[in-house]
Design a protein around this motif. Structure first.
Motif, mmCIF file in Angstrom:
data_model
loop_
_atom_site.group_PDB
_atom_site.id
_atom_site.type_symbol
_atom_site.label_atom_id
_atom_site.label_comp_id
_atom_site.label_asym_id
_atom_site.label_seq_id
_atom_site.Cartn_x
_atom_site.Cartn_y
_atom_site.Cartn_z
ATOM 1 N N ILE A 55 -29.552 -44.466 -76.088
ATOM 2 C CA ILE A 55 -29.013 -43.311 -76.810
ATOM 3 C C ILE A 55 -27.596 -43.008 -76.332
ATOM 4 C CG2 ILE A 55 -29.260 -40.811 -77.111
ATOM 5 C CD1 ILE A 55 -32.308 -41.265 -77.106
ATOM 6 N N ALA A 56 -27.386 -43.015 -75.022
ATOM 7 C CA ALA A 56 -26.062 -42.723 -74.469
ATOM 8 C C ALA A 56 -25.028 -43.755 -74.891
ATOM 9 C CB ALA A 56 -26.134 -42.649 -72.945
ATOM 10 N N SER A 57 -25.478 -44.989 -75.147
ATOM 11 C CA SER A 57 -24.572 -46.065 -75.553
ATOM 12 C C SER A 57 -24.349 -46.110 -77.055
ATOM 13 C CB SER A 57 -25.131 -47.424 -75.100
ATOM 14 O OG SER A 57 -25.372 -47.442 -73.722
ATOM 15 N N GLY A 58 -25.081 -45.292 -77.795
ATOM 16 C CA GLY A 58 -24.955 -45.325 -79.244
ATOM 17 C C GLY A 58 -25.754 -46.432 -79.894
ATOM 18 N N LEU A 59 -26.661 -47.065 -79.145
ATOM 19 C CA LEU A 59 -27.460 -48.158 -79.703
ATOM 20 C C LEU A 59 -28.649 -47.645 -80.501
ATOM 21 C CD1 LEU A 59 -27.445 -50.605 -76.652
ATOM 22 C CD2 LEU A 59 -26.030 -50.703 -78.707
ATOM 23 N N MET A 60 -29.006 -46.379 -80.302
ATOM 24 C CA MET A 60 -30.043 -45.743 -81.102
ATOM 25 C C MET A 60 -29.748 -44.251 -81.161
ATOM 26 S SD MET A 60 -33.339 -45.854 -78.511
ATOM 27 C CE MET A 60 -34.392 -44.925 -79.635
ATOM 28 N N ALA A 61 -30.264 -43.597 -82.187
ATOM 29 C CA ALA A 61 -30.012 -42.170 -82.380
ATOM 30 C C ALA A 61 -31.175 -41.360 -81.809
ATOM 31 C CB ALA A 61 -29.839 -41.852 -83.860
ATOM 32 N N ALA A 62 -30.841 -40.229 -81.190
ATOM 33 C CA ALA A 62 -31.861 -39.328 -80.674
ATOM 34 C C ALA A 62 -32.411 -38.465 -81.809
ATOM 35 C CB ALA A 62 -31.274 -38.442 -79.585
ATOM 36 N N ASP A 63 -33.620 -37.962 -81.607
ATOM 37 C CA ASP A 63 -34.188 -37.033 -82.588
ATOM 38 C C ASP A 63 -33.393 -35.731 -82.622
ATOM 39 O OD1 ASP A 63 -36.195 -38.864 -83.095
ATOM 40 O OD2 ASP A 63 -37.636 -37.932 -81.730
ATOM 41 N N ARG A 64 -32.896 -35.340 -81.449
ATOM 42 C CA ARG A 64 -32.154 -34.092 -81.353
ATOM 43 C C ARG A 64 -31.141 -34.208 -80.226
ATOM 44 N NH1 ARG A 64 -35.460 -29.083 -79.372
ATOM 45 N NH2 ARG A 64 -34.666 -29.802 -77.358
ATOM 46 N N GLY A 65 -30.036 -33.476 -80.342
ATOM 47 C CA GLY A 65 -29.019 -33.475 -79.305
ATOM 48 C C GLY A 65 -27.753 -34.183 -79.757
ATOM 49 N N SER A 66 -26.767 -34.197 -78.880
ATOM 50 C CA SER A 66 -25.471 -34.791 -79.221
ATOM 51 C C SER A 66 -24.992 -35.714 -78.117
ATOM 52 C CB SER A 66 -24.427 -33.684 -79.457
ATOM 53 O OG SER A 66 -24.193 -32.964 -78.259
ATOM 54 N N VAL A 67 -24.257 -36.757 -78.539
ATOM 55 C CA VAL A 67 -23.597 -37.678 -77.615
ATOM 56 C C VAL A 67 -22.150 -37.784 -78.056
ATOM 57 C CG1 VAL A 67 -23.524 -40.006 -76.666
ATOM 58 C CG2 VAL A 67 -25.737 -38.983 -77.260
ATOM 59 N N LEU A 68 -21.232 -37.393 -77.179
ATOM 60 C CA LEU A 68 -19.804 -37.456 -77.470
ATOM 61 C C LEU A 68 -19.157 -38.495 -76.572
ATOM 62 C CD1 LEU A 68 -18.849 -33.659 -77.699
ATOM 63 C CD2 LEU A 68 -19.600 -35.185 -79.537
ATOM 64 N N LEU A 69 -18.403 -39.405 -77.165
ATOM 65 C CA LEU A 69 -17.637 -40.398 -76.427
ATOM 66 C C LEU A 69 -16.158 -40.081 -76.634
ATOM 67 C CD1 LEU A 69 -17.540 -43.076 -74.798
ATOM 68 C CD2 LEU A 69 -17.469 -44.284 -77.005
ATOM 69 N N ASP A 70 -15.469 -39.774 -75.542
ATOM 70 C CA ASP A 70 -14.070 -39.352 -75.634
ATOM 71 C C ASP A 70 -13.891 -38.202 -76.624
ATOM 72 O OD1 ASP A 70 -13.008 -41.114 -73.717
ATOM 73 O OD2 ASP A 70 -12.970 -42.755 -75.164
ATOM 74 N N GLY A 71 -14.853 -37.282 -76.616
ATOM 75 C CA GLY A 71 -14.751 -36.083 -77.439
ATOM 76 C C GLY A 71 -15.189 -36.230 -78.880
ATOM 77 N N ARG A 72 -15.618 -37.426 -79.286
ATOM 78 C CA ARG A 72 -16.038 -37.659 -80.667
ATOM 79 C C ARG A 72 -17.518 -38.019 -80.715
ATOM 80 N NH1 ARG A 72 -12.674 -42.241 -83.356
ATOM 81 N NH2 ARG A 72 -14.041 -41.626 -85.082
ATOM 82 N N PRO A 73 -18.237 -37.569 -81.750
ATOM 83 C CA PRO A 73 -19.633 -37.997 -81.893
ATOM 84 C C PRO A 73 -19.722 -39.525 -81.913
ATOM 85 C CG PRO A 73 -19.145 -36.207 -83.410
ATOM 86 C CD PRO A 73 -17.836 -36.622 -82.810
ATOM 87 N N ILE A 74 -20.578 -40.060 -81.086
ATOM 88 C CA ILE A 74 -20.592 -41.512 -80.917
ATOM 89 C C ILE A 74 -20.989 -42.241 -82.192
ATOM 90 C CG2 ILE A 74 -22.978 -41.743 -80.098
ATOM 91 C CD1 ILE A 74 -21.832 -43.689 -77.942
ATOM 92 N N ASP A 75 -21.796 -41.597 -83.047
ATOM 93 C CA ASP A 75 -22.214 -42.268 -84.274
ATOM 94 C C ASP A 75 -21.108 -42.307 -85.322
ATOM 95 O OD1 ASP A 75 -22.246 -39.575 -84.812
ATOM 96 O OD2 ASP A 75 -24.241 -39.540 -85.694
ATOM 97 N N GLU A 76 -19.999 -41.590 -85.075
ATOM 98 C CA GLU A 76 -18.857 -41.636 -85.981
ATOM 99 C C GLU A 76 -17.841 -42.711 -85.572
ATOM 100 O OE1 GLU A 76 -17.093 -37.793 -86.348
ATOM 101 O OE2 GLU A 76 -18.938 -36.837 -87.094
ATOM 102 N N ILE A 77 -18.091 -43.371 -84.449
ATOM 103 C CA ILE A 77 -17.185 -44.411 -83.955
ATOM 104 C C ILE A 77 -17.803 -45.772 -84.260
ATOM 105 C CG2 ILE A 77 -15.915 -45.311 -81.967
ATOM 106 C CD1 ILE A 77 -16.373 -42.594 -80.604
ATOM 107 N N HIS A 78 -17.043 -46.655 -84.897
ATOM 108 C CA HIS A 78 -17.558 -47.993 -85.205
ATOM 109 C C HIS A 78 -17.968 -48.683 -83.898
ATOM 110 C CE1 HIS A 78 -17.677 -52.194 -86.482
ATOM 111 N NE2 HIS A 78 -17.757 -51.755 -87.718
ATOM 112 N N PRO A 79 -19.124 -49.364 -83.882
ATOM 113 C CA PRO A 79 -19.592 -50.006 -82.646
ATOM 114 C C PRO A 79 -18.557 -50.893 -81.973
ATOM 115 C CG PRO A 79 -21.324 -50.052 -84.294
ATOM 116 C CD PRO A 79 -20.102 -49.492 -84.981
ATOM 117 N N LEU A 80 -17.726 -51.596 -82.747
ATOM 118 C CA LEU A 80 -16.724 -52.474 -82.155
ATOM 119 C C LEU A 80 -15.562 -51.706 -81.552
ATOM 120 C CD1 LEU A 80 -16.595 -55.383 -84.774
ATOM 121 C CD2 LEU A 80 -17.774 -55.336 -82.567
ATOM 122 N N ARG A 81 -15.463 -50.417 -81.858
ATOM 123 C CA ARG A 81 -14.371 -49.601 -81.333
ATOM 124 C C ARG A 81 -14.821 -48.658 -80.216
ATOM 125 N NH1 ARG A 81 -9.784 -50.133 -84.144
ATOM 126 N NH2 ARG A 81 -9.875 -51.084 -86.221
#
Length: 256
Positions: A55-81
Protein backbone atom coordinates in the motif's frame (compact mmCIF):
# COMPACT_ATOMS: atom_id res chain seq x y z
CA UNK A 1 23.36 9.16 18.23
CA UNK A 2 22.15 10.09 14.76
CA UNK A 3 21.45 13.67 13.83
CA UNK A 4 17.84 14.63 13.09
CA UNK A 5 16.66 13.56 9.63
CA UNK A 6 16.07 16.03 6.84
CA UNK A 7 12.71 17.80 7.21
CA UNK A 8 11.93 16.95 3.56
CA UNK A 9 8.81 14.77 3.81
CA UNK A 10 8.91 12.01 1.20
CA UNK A 11 6.00 9.73 2.16
CA UNK A 12 2.98 10.19 4.40
CA UNK A 13 0.51 7.40 5.23
CA UNK A 14 -2.62 8.35 7.17
CA UNK A 15 -5.34 6.19 8.78
CA UNK A 16 -4.67 3.18 6.55
CA UNK A 17 -7.20 0.40 6.90
CA UNK A 18 -7.45 -2.72 4.76
CA UNK A 19 -9.27 -6.03 4.79
CA UNK A 20 -9.27 -9.16 2.65
CA UNK A 21 -12.90 -10.17 2.60
CA UNK A 22 -14.02 -10.22 6.24
CA UNK A 23 -10.42 -10.48 7.53
CA UNK A 24 -9.10 -7.14 8.81
CA UNK A 25 -5.37 -6.94 8.09
CA UNK A 26 -4.39 -3.31 8.78
CA UNK A 27 -6.28 -1.10 11.20
CA UNK A 28 -5.67 2.66 11.37
CA UNK A 29 -1.96 2.73 10.48
CA UNK A 30 -0.21 6.11 10.11
CA UNK A 31 3.43 7.10 9.64
CA UNK A 32 5.70 9.58 7.83
CA UNK A 33 9.10 9.03 6.21
CA UNK A 34 11.49 11.93 5.65
CA UNK A 35 14.62 12.11 3.52
CA UNK A 36 17.52 10.65 5.49
CA UNK A 37 15.19 8.59 7.67
CA UNK A 38 14.34 4.89 7.92
CA UNK A 39 10.91 3.80 9.10
CA UNK A 40 10.37 0.25 10.30
CA UNK A 41 7.38 -2.09 10.13
CA UNK A 42 7.61 -5.17 12.29
CA UNK A 43 5.35 -7.89 13.60
CA UNK A 44 4.69 -11.60 13.44
CA UNK A 45 4.05 -13.46 10.22
CA UNK A 46 0.59 -12.60 8.84
CA UNK A 47 0.56 -9.31 10.76
CA UNK A 48 0.16 -7.36 7.51
CA UNK A 49 3.73 -6.18 6.88
CA UNK A 50 3.72 -7.05 3.18
CA UNK A 51 0.25 -5.56 2.71
CA UNK A 52 1.42 -2.35 4.42
CA UNK A 53 4.51 -2.24 2.19
CA UNK A 54 2.47 -2.72 -0.97
CA UNK A 55 0.00 0.00 0.00
CA UNK A 56 2.79 2.43 0.92
CA UNK A 57 4.47 1.72 -2.43
CA UNK A 58 1.31 2.27 -4.43
CA UNK A 59 1.22 -1.37 -5.56
CA UNK A 60 -2.27 -1.81 -4.12
CA UNK A 61 -5.00 0.51 -2.84
CA UNK A 62 -6.16 0.57 0.77
CA UNK A 63 -9.83 0.32 1.68
CA UNK A 64 -9.48 3.56 3.60
CA UNK A 65 -6.82 6.19 4.26
CA UNK A 66 -4.35 8.19 2.21
CA UNK A 67 -0.82 7.76 0.89
CA UNK A 68 1.03 10.88 -0.27
CA UNK A 69 4.33 10.71 -2.13
CA UNK A 70 6.10 14.07 -2.25
CA UNK A 71 2.81 15.70 -1.27
CA UNK A 72 0.72 14.09 -4.02
CA UNK A 73 -1.73 11.18 -3.77
CA UNK A 74 0.30 8.19 -4.88
CA UNK A 75 -2.47 6.82 -7.10
CA UNK A 76 -2.35 10.05 -9.14
CA UNK A 77 1.32 9.48 -10.03
CA UNK A 78 2.10 7.16 -12.96
CA UNK A 79 3.94 4.06 -11.64
CA UNK A 80 6.96 4.79 -13.86
CA UNK A 81 7.21 8.29 -12.39
CA UNK A 82 7.07 7.30 -8.74
CA UNK A 83 10.48 7.83 -7.19
CA UNK A 84 10.37 4.49 -5.35
CA UNK A 85 12.82 1.61 -5.44
CA UNK A 86 11.26 -1.70 -4.38
CA UNK A 87 13.75 -4.30 -3.16
CA UNK A 88 12.43 -7.72 -4.10
CA UNK A 89 13.76 -10.75 -2.21
CA UNK A 90 15.18 -11.86 -5.55
CA UNK A 91 15.10 -10.16 -8.94
CA UNK A 92 14.57 -12.06 -12.18
CA UNK A 93 17.97 -13.13 -13.47
CA UNK A 94 19.66 -15.27 -16.11
CA UNK A 95 22.14 -17.56 -14.27
CA UNK A 96 24.77 -17.28 -17.01
CA UNK A 97 24.85 -13.46 -16.92
CA UNK A 98 27.31 -11.79 -14.60
CA UNK A 99 26.25 -9.45 -11.81
CA UNK A 100 27.27 -6.40 -13.87
CA UNK A 101 25.46 -7.66 -16.97
CA UNK A 102 22.33 -8.23 -14.91
CA UNK A 103 22.41 -4.68 -13.55
CA UNK A 104 22.93 -3.35 -17.12
CA UNK A 105 19.91 -5.35 -18.27
CA UNK A 106 17.74 -3.84 -15.53
CA UNK A 107 19.15 -0.38 -16.25
CA UNK A 108 17.80 -0.68 -19.79
CA UNK A 109 14.40 -1.73 -18.44
CA UNK A 110 14.50 1.23 -16.03
CA UNK A 111 15.08 3.51 -19.03
CA UNK A 112 18.37 4.88 -17.77
CA UNK A 113 19.69 6.95 -20.73
CA UNK A 114 22.29 5.02 -22.69
CA UNK A 115 24.94 7.73 -22.33
CA UNK A 116 24.55 7.56 -18.53
CA UNK A 117 24.11 3.82 -18.20
CA UNK A 118 27.67 2.69 -17.53
CA UNK A 119 28.27 5.42 -14.94
CA UNK A 120 24.99 4.58 -13.26
CA UNK A 121 25.70 0.83 -13.22
CA UNK A 122 29.13 1.50 -11.71
CA UNK A 123 27.55 3.76 -9.11
CA UNK A 124 25.03 1.20 -7.84
CA UNK A 125 27.62 -1.58 -7.86
CA UNK A 126 29.83 0.62 -5.67
CA UNK A 127 26.97 1.63 -3.36
CA UNK A 128 26.03 -1.99 -2.73
CA UNK A 129 29.58 -3.35 -2.46
CA UNK A 130 29.15 -5.53 -5.55
CA UNK A 131 32.17 -4.31 -7.49
CA UNK A 132 34.23 -7.36 -6.52
CA UNK A 133 31.41 -9.61 -7.74
CA UNK A 134 30.78 -7.68 -10.97
CA UNK A 135 32.18 -10.47 -13.19
CA UNK A 136 30.71 -13.36 -11.21
CA UNK A 137 27.91 -15.30 -12.93
CA UNK A 138 24.66 -14.83 -11.06
CA UNK A 139 24.18 -18.60 -10.89
CA UNK A 140 27.36 -18.86 -8.78
CA UNK A 141 26.38 -16.12 -6.30
CA UNK A 142 25.37 -16.91 -2.69
CA UNK A 143 22.12 -15.61 -1.23
CA UNK A 144 23.69 -12.55 0.38
CA UNK A 145 25.11 -11.34 -2.94
CA UNK A 146 21.79 -11.94 -4.68
CA UNK A 147 20.07 -9.77 -2.05
CA UNK A 148 22.63 -7.01 -2.64
CA UNK A 149 21.92 -7.42 -6.37
CA UNK A 150 18.21 -6.85 -5.68
CA UNK A 151 19.18 -3.69 -3.82
CA UNK A 152 21.39 -2.51 -6.70
CA UNK A 153 18.53 -2.96 -9.17
CA UNK A 154 16.16 -1.02 -6.88
CA UNK A 155 18.64 1.88 -6.77
CA UNK A 156 18.60 2.31 -10.54
CA UNK A 157 16.95 5.61 -11.35
CA UNK A 158 18.10 7.14 -8.05
CA UNK A 159 14.79 6.84 -6.14
CA UNK A 160 13.96 9.09 -3.20
CA UNK A 161 12.32 6.21 -1.31
CA UNK A 162 13.62 2.67 -0.93
CA UNK A 163 11.16 -0.01 0.19
CA UNK A 164 12.35 -3.35 1.57
CA UNK A 165 10.13 -6.29 2.52
CA UNK A 166 11.99 -8.64 4.88
CA UNK A 167 15.33 -8.31 3.03
CA UNK A 168 17.19 -10.17 5.76
CA UNK A 169 15.12 -13.33 5.47
CA UNK A 170 16.90 -16.34 4.04
CA UNK A 171 20.46 -14.96 4.14
CA UNK A 172 23.29 -15.68 6.56
CA UNK A 173 24.00 -13.37 9.53
CA UNK A 174 27.17 -11.90 7.96
CA UNK A 175 25.35 -11.02 4.74
CA UNK A 176 22.47 -9.54 6.77
CA UNK A 177 24.87 -7.35 8.73
CA UNK A 178 26.56 -6.18 5.53
CA UNK A 179 23.15 -5.37 4.01
CA UNK A 180 22.16 -3.33 7.09
CA UNK A 181 25.44 -1.37 6.93
CA UNK A 182 24.79 -0.59 3.26
CA UNK A 183 21.27 0.59 4.06
CA UNK A 184 22.52 2.74 6.93
CA UNK A 185 24.96 4.48 4.57
CA UNK A 186 22.20 5.10 2.04
CA UNK A 187 19.96 6.49 4.78
CA UNK A 188 22.71 8.78 6.03
CA UNK A 189 23.26 10.00 2.47
CA UNK A 190 19.68 11.26 2.40
CA UNK A 191 17.63 8.34 1.07
CA UNK A 192 14.26 7.62 2.71
CA UNK A 193 13.66 3.96 3.62
CA UNK A 194 10.81 1.71 4.69
CA UNK A 195 12.11 -1.52 6.16
CA UNK A 196 9.79 -4.40 7.07
CA UNK A 197 11.03 -7.36 9.07
CA UNK A 198 9.97 -9.83 11.73
CA UNK A 199 13.11 -9.41 13.87
CA UNK A 200 12.36 -6.33 15.96
CA UNK A 201 15.97 -5.86 17.06
CA UNK A 202 17.12 -5.94 13.44
CA UNK A 203 14.48 -3.39 12.40
CA UNK A 204 15.22 -1.12 15.38
CA UNK A 205 18.98 -1.19 14.64
CA UNK A 206 18.38 0.62 11.35
CA UNK A 207 15.16 2.57 11.78
CA UNK A 208 14.45 5.92 13.42
CA UNK A 209 10.81 5.01 14.09
CA UNK A 210 9.03 1.66 14.13
CA UNK A 211 5.38 0.61 13.75
CA UNK A 212 4.74 -2.67 15.58
CA UNK A 213 1.87 -4.32 13.73
CA UNK A 214 -0.43 -6.44 15.89
CA UNK A 215 -0.76 -10.15 15.27
CA UNK A 216 -3.73 -11.43 13.30
CA UNK A 217 -5.29 -12.65 16.54
CA UNK A 218 -4.88 -9.23 18.15
CA UNK A 219 -6.24 -7.48 15.06
CA UNK A 220 -9.26 -9.82 15.11
CA UNK A 221 -9.76 -9.15 18.83
CA UNK A 222 -9.68 -5.38 18.24
CA UNK A 223 -12.09 -5.62 15.32
CA UNK A 224 -14.48 -7.79 17.35
CA UNK A 225 -14.33 -5.27 20.20
CA UNK A 226 -14.92 -2.39 17.78
CA UNK A 227 -17.94 -4.10 16.27
CA UNK A 228 -19.35 -4.98 19.70
CA UNK A 229 -18.89 -1.38 20.86
CA UNK A 230 -20.64 -0.16 17.71
CA UNK A 231 -23.47 -2.66 18.22
CA UNK A 232 -23.97 -1.55 21.81
CA UNK A 233 -23.91 2.13 20.85
CA UNK A 234 -26.47 1.50 18.10
CA UNK A 235 -28.67 -0.40 20.55
CA UNK A 236 -28.33 2.41 23.11
CA UNK A 237 -29.39 5.04 20.56
CA UNK A 238 -32.33 2.93 19.36
CA UNK A 239 -33.46 2.40 22.96
CA UNK A 240 -33.17 6.13 23.68
CA UNK A 241 -35.16 6.99 20.56
CA UNK A 242 -37.85 4.45 21.47
CA UNK A 243 -38.13 5.76 25.03
CA UNK A 244 -38.32 9.35 23.77
CA UNK A 245 -41.08 8.41 21.34
CA UNK A 246 -43.00 6.63 24.10
CA UNK A 247 -42.76 9.70 26.39
CA UNK A 248 -43.92 12.01 23.63
CA UNK A 249 -46.83 9.68 22.83
CA UNK A 250 -47.80 9.53 26.52
CA UNK A 251 -47.67 13.35 26.79
CA UNK A 252 -49.93 13.77 23.78
CA UNK A 253 -52.40 11.25 25.20
CA UNK A 254 -52.42 13.05 28.56
CA UNK A 255 -53.21 16.43 26.93
CA UNK A 256 -56.27 15.09 25.11
Amino acid sequence: MRTAPNSDLVLSCRRIRHSFGTQLVIDDMSFDVHAGQAHGLTGDDQSGKTTAIRIASGLMAADRGSVLLDGRPIDEIHPLRRSIGYVAQNVATVPSLTVAQTVRFWARLARVPQEQREDHVGEVLALTGLQRHADTPVGACPGGVLRQLSLAVALLGRPRLLVLDEPGRGIDPHSRERLLLTLARLRDDGLALIYAGRDRAEVASLCDHVNVLPSRRETLRRETLRRETLRRETLRRETLQRETLQRETLQRETLR
